[in-house]
Scaffold this active site. Structure first.
Site, mmCIF file in Angstrom:
data_model
loop_
_atom_site.group_PDB
_atom_site.id
_atom_site.type_symbol
_atom_site.label_atom_id
_atom_site.label_comp_id
_atom_site.label_asym_id
_atom_site.label_seq_id
_atom_site.Cartn_x
_atom_site.Cartn_y
_atom_site.Cartn_z
ATOM 1 N N TYR A 2 -2.662 -0.604 10.305
ATOM 2 C CA TYR A 2 -2.671 -0.831 8.856
ATOM 3 C C TYR A 2 -1.354 -0.398 8.216
ATOM 4 O O TYR A 2 -0.691 -1.170 7.505
ATOM 5 C CB TYR A 2 -3.846 -0.082 8.206
ATOM 6 C CG TYR A 2 -4.007 -0.443 6.751
ATOM 7 C CD1 TYR A 2 -4.558 -1.667 6.382
ATOM 8 C CD2 TYR A 2 -3.587 0.423 5.743
ATOM 9 C CE1 TYR A 2 -4.693 -2.013 5.043
ATOM 10 C CE2 TYR A 2 -3.723 0.080 4.409
ATOM 11 C CZ TYR A 2 -4.277 -1.136 4.067
ATOM 12 O OH TYR A 2 -4.397 -1.479 2.739
ATOM 13 N N SER A 51 0.856 -1.188 0.000
ATOM 14 C CA SER A 51 0.000 0.000 0.000
ATOM 15 C C SER A 51 0.895 1.241 0.000
ATOM 16 O O SER A 51 2.027 1.190 0.493
ATOM 17 C CB SER A 51 -0.866 -0.020 1.266
ATOM 18 O OG SER A 51 -1.358 1.265 1.562
HETATM 19 N N1 LIG Z 1 -8.879 -0.579 -0.997
HETATM 20 C C1 LIG Z 1 -7.789 0.164 -0.968
HETATM 21 O O1 LIG Z 1 -7.843 1.400 -1.037
HETATM 22 C C2 LIG Z 1 -6.428 -0.474 -0.861
HETATM 23 C C3 LIG Z 1 -5.314 0.348 -0.997
HETATM 24 C C4 LIG Z 1 -4.054 -0.218 -0.904
HETATM 25 C C5 LIG Z 1 -3.913 -1.560 -0.678
HETATM 26 N N2 LIG Z 1 -5.027 -2.345 -0.535
HETATM 27 C C6 LIG Z 1 -4.821 -3.757 -0.283
HETATM 28 O O2 LIG Z 1 -5.388 -4.505 -1.331
HETATM 29 C C7 LIG Z 1 -5.766 -5.795 -0.840
HETATM 30 C C8 LIG Z 1 -7.215 -6.066 -1.203
HETATM 31 O O3 LIG Z 1 -8.011 -5.136 -0.489
HETATM 32 P P1 LIG Z 1 -9.468 -4.702 -0.968
HETATM 33 O O4 LIG Z 1 -9.526 -3.221 -0.829
HETATM 34 O O5 LIG Z 1 -9.786 -5.353 -2.243
HETATM 35 O O6 LIG Z 1 -10.333 -5.283 0.231
HETATM 36 P P2 LIG Z 1 -11.575 -6.310 0.263
HETATM 37 O O7 LIG Z 1 -12.491 -5.995 -0.841
HETATM 38 O O8 LIG Z 1 -12.085 -6.298 1.648
HETATM 39 O O9 LIG Z 1 -10.834 -7.703 -0.026
HETATM 40 C C9 LIG Z 1 -9.997 -8.281 0.935
HETATM 41 C C10 LIG Z 1 -9.874 -9.756 0.671
HETATM 42 O O10 LIG Z 1 -9.143 -10.347 1.770
HETATM 43 C C11 LIG Z 1 -9.858 -11.512 2.200
HETATM 44 N N3 LIG Z 1 -9.598 -11.773 3.613
HETATM 45 C C12 LIG Z 1 -9.759 -10.936 4.666
HETATM 46 N N4 LIG Z 1 -9.473 -11.580 5.814
HETATM 47 C C13 LIG Z 1 -9.112 -12.842 5.483
HETATM 48 C C14 LIG Z 1 -8.721 -13.994 6.226
HETATM 49 N N5 LIG Z 1 -8.642 -13.991 7.569
HETATM 50 N N6 LIG Z 1 -8.434 -15.125 5.553
HETATM 51 C C15 LIG Z 1 -8.514 -15.159 4.196
HETATM 52 N N7 LIG Z 1 -8.874 -14.113 3.443
HETATM 53 C C16 LIG Z 1 -9.186 -12.975 4.076
HETATM 54 C C17 LIG Z 1 -11.327 -11.149 1.948
HETATM 55 O O11 LIG Z 1 -12.136 -12.299 1.823
HETATM 56 P P3 LIG Z 1 -13.123 -12.924 2.935
HETATM 57 O O12 LIG Z 1 -13.744 -11.814 3.689
HETATM 58 O O13 LIG Z 1 -14.049 -13.738 2.112
HETATM 59 O O14 LIG Z 1 -12.232 -13.772 3.773
HETATM 60 C C18 LIG Z 1 -11.216 -10.457 0.597
HETATM 61 O O15 LIG Z 1 -11.202 -11.401 -0.435
HETATM 62 C C19 LIG Z 1 -5.506 -5.764 0.673
HETATM 63 O O16 LIG Z 1 -4.240 -6.294 0.939
HETATM 64 C C20 LIG Z 1 -5.497 -4.277 0.975
HETATM 65 O O17 LIG Z 1 -4.781 -3.972 2.136
HETATM 66 C C21 LIG Z 1 -6.279 -1.845 -0.636
#
Ligand SMILES: NC(=O)c1ccc[n+]([C@@H]2O[C@H](COP(=O)([O-])OP(=O)(O)OC[C@H]3O[C@@H](n4cnc5c(N)ncnc54)[C@H](OP(=O)(O)O)[C@@H]3O)[C@@H](O)[C@H]2O)c1
Length: 243
Positions: free
Chosen positions: A148, A135
């Site tokens: 985070y 991130s």
């Molecule tokens: N959104 C942003 O602005 C942003 C910015 C920078 C980086 N990121 C990173 O990008 C990645 C994806 O994030 P996103 O924004 O797409 O969030 P999201 O829509 O909430 O997706 C997160 C994923 O992680 C899985 N997950 C969470 N806890 C878990 C666990 N205990 N075991 C297995 N799987 C788990 C969730 O699936 P289940 O709930 O089905 O387990 C989901 O598939 C993350 O690493 C996040 O930190 C996001």
């Protein structure tokens, strides 16, 4: 451009957001996908949506036994993409012990749990492709991001160590550092989110990076300059700009 046809990749964190969107890009390129996360229904729907070969293996990456069992079921793979993550906006003044612990446990230790099952396999056969999701918050401790920001700094550091250790081997390591993406994670934010991207656009950038032999990509590029540049600022100026 990599030859993706017939390659088998394990995506952890594929049920929602960025991971789900990346699965679509990879599937269209001909990758055979194994999709993991906790929500089985969402994974099942995704398998049905994808144009190419795909299967799913549920996993809870906060649980070592679940990770080991899933890795065994997944079997031999060509690549591993770690996209799982949790986030709650939080200042040190409103420290929620459970949420902060969960951010470290899933975002960072969860990655280590999965990599522990994948890296030795790749190293022993001298072949494999690993992609970790960091991130822009990883570059310098961000205010309002207790847990985070630090967990993502850990991912960035882990990816860098792996990249250096494995650079002369057949195991490739890459990392991406996205800015704001419209997902259920950023739905929790009340702050303004400049340059926010749709998950499909962010996944397109991520997949484009996966097609290169470059180690790290931080995006969107213009917004990333602020975070990359922040490491050179003296504390007083950093506090003034970011505080
Ligand atoms: N959104 C942003 O602005 C942003 C910015 C920078 C980086 N990121 C990173 O990008 C990645 C994806 O994030 P996103 O924004 O797409 O969030 P999201 O829509 O909430 O997706 C997160 C994923 O992680 C899985 N997950 C969470 N806890 C878990 C666990 N205990 N075991 C297995 N799987 C788990 C969730 O699936 P289940 O709930 O089905 O387990 C989901 O598939 C993350 O690493 C996040 O930190 C996001």
């Amino acid at each position: 451009m990599r030859d993706w046809t017939g390659k088998r990749y394990w995506l952890v964190g594929a049920s929602e957001g960025l991971g789900r969107a990346l699965a679509h890009h990879m599937s269209r390129a001909g990758v055979d996908l194994v999709l993991s996360a906790r929500n089985e229904d969402r994974l099942q729907d995704l398998v049905a949506e994808l144009p190419g070969r795909a299967s799913y293996v549920p996993i809870d990456i906060s649980d070592t036994a679940s990770v080991k069992a899933a890795a065994e079921e997944v079997g031999e793979i060509d690549g591993f993409v770690f996209l799982a993550g949790v986030y709650w906006p939080q200042s040190a003044r409103e420290w929620d012990a459970d949420q902060v612990e969960a951010m470290f446990d899933i975002n960072l230790t969860g990655a280590a749990r999965c990599l522990g099952q994948v890296v030795p396999q790749f190293v022993s056969r001298d072949r494999g492709h690993i992609v970790l999701t960091g991130s822009l918050s990883a570059f310098r401790g961000l205010p309002g991001a207790i847990g985070y920001s630090a967990s993502k700094a850990g991912i960035m550091s882990l990816a860098q160590s792996m990249y250096v250790d494995l650079r002369d081997t057949g195991v490739e390591v890459q990392s991406v550092n996205p800015g704001f993406i419209k997902t259920r994670l950023t739905d929790k934010n009340t702050i303004s989110m400049p340059f926010i991207m749709e998950s499909d656009d962010a996944a397109a950038v991520m997949f484009e990076h996966m097609n290169t032999d470059q180690f790290q990509r931080s995006f969107p590029w213009a917004f990333s300059l602020l975070f990359r540049g922040s490491v050179f600022l003296p504390n007083w100026l950093y506090v003034r700009l970011f505080g």
